[in-house]
Design an enzyme around this catalytic site. Sequence first.
Site: not given
Length: 424
Positions: A176, A56, A285, A60
Amino acid sequence: MDTETLVLTDLHLPGGRVADITIRNGIVSHVGSSEPADTKISCSRYLVLPAAVDLHVHMRGGNEQKQKEDWTTGTQSALAGGVTVVVDQPNTIPPLTNAASFHTRLFEAKTNAWCNFAINAGVTADSDISGLWKSGALHFGETFAGPSSYGEAVSQEVLSRALSEIAGLGGLASIHAETVSSGKDSDLFSHHALRCPDGEAEAVRLVHHCNGQHCRLYFCHVSSGTGMDAIRDAIIEVTPHHLLLSLPGREPADTRFLVNPPIRPEYDRKELWKRWNRIDVIASDHAPHTTAEKSGDFSSAPSGIPGVETMVPLLLAYMTDKQIPLSDLVAKTSYNPSRIAGILPAGFKPGNRADFALYPHSRTVVDPDLLHSKAKWTPFEGMEAVFPEVVIRDGKVAYRDGSFCYHAPHWISGRGYIPETRIE
Ligand code: NCD
């Protein structure tokens, strides 16, 4: 074929035996006495662990988000933290919802990544799920059952339809799961209250309700015992920030700790550790934002924390202190994620993938200026950590003493991918 041989000498195997490990073509070929080698590395002063697979991360990049992170800085940050495989999430701008955007993303990653990688597909009302599957998406999601930065929540109807289609393909949906109450989101404490553990559990139950076709589910960043207890027969991911950080003592407006799901009271952090054995995966994350974005007003600052580089180093220090077996760390950051990604496990047996991180027996503290992410800030600043000095990827030295030495990343495609359709 590449026949370069690397030998790791005097390596302390789990169980106590000391042996040399021979690596050929990226795979462990022999364990025992030393064999001839092009390169030898003595491991006598290191703790050697199978490198991590971070399921995870938000790398970007693209035109719109490259000021936050890009594939070069994000994957160098991964390597410097002992991570050799990253799985990128699709909440890019624009979101990754069709084959064309997938191929653009794949090209960007192949050109710039310094570690191996997979790319997940986005689930929105207009996603071309089968096109993404055929293009080589690994998993579907993170799918937003609750809104987050750059992630719109999908409706119940869209979620049910998507889960049914993904189930039909034999895919895995990562979710999520959050419910957001209305109210003023003005500091870390109200952020936790508006996205509370009961809301996490409610969202989990809703996802199960929408999953009539029994799609394989993976719940991302579960942040509370209540949330975890609502999960049935699914893979459970937890992050280092929910395991290591909590609200007491925080400056209420400190946006470095603003993340979804929120950093919670100490009670919830402890409840996660009580359920340690239920956690399948620890993933970072990694969700970097610029200092300028995080410096604005709390209610308009984006949520997200960079963490791919600090994940294993922090847990290594913490778990050693708490005397939690490091085999658990390896299972949750390397072995289980490898199985979920469908790749060979990294390890010390012949036939294992030869990805390793070599950790010194000394500690440092996390210093944001020494991290490789574009986000030159971290909520873990000042915490004790053990960073690797050498990282081996595909049997080659990929990182050594702060230098990156091996580029050539490998793309890990999902099971729907047919090689002839590959776009190089
Ligand atoms: C993530 C981001 O910024 O991409 N933010 C976050 O707070 N975790 C999105 C997400 O994973 O929710």
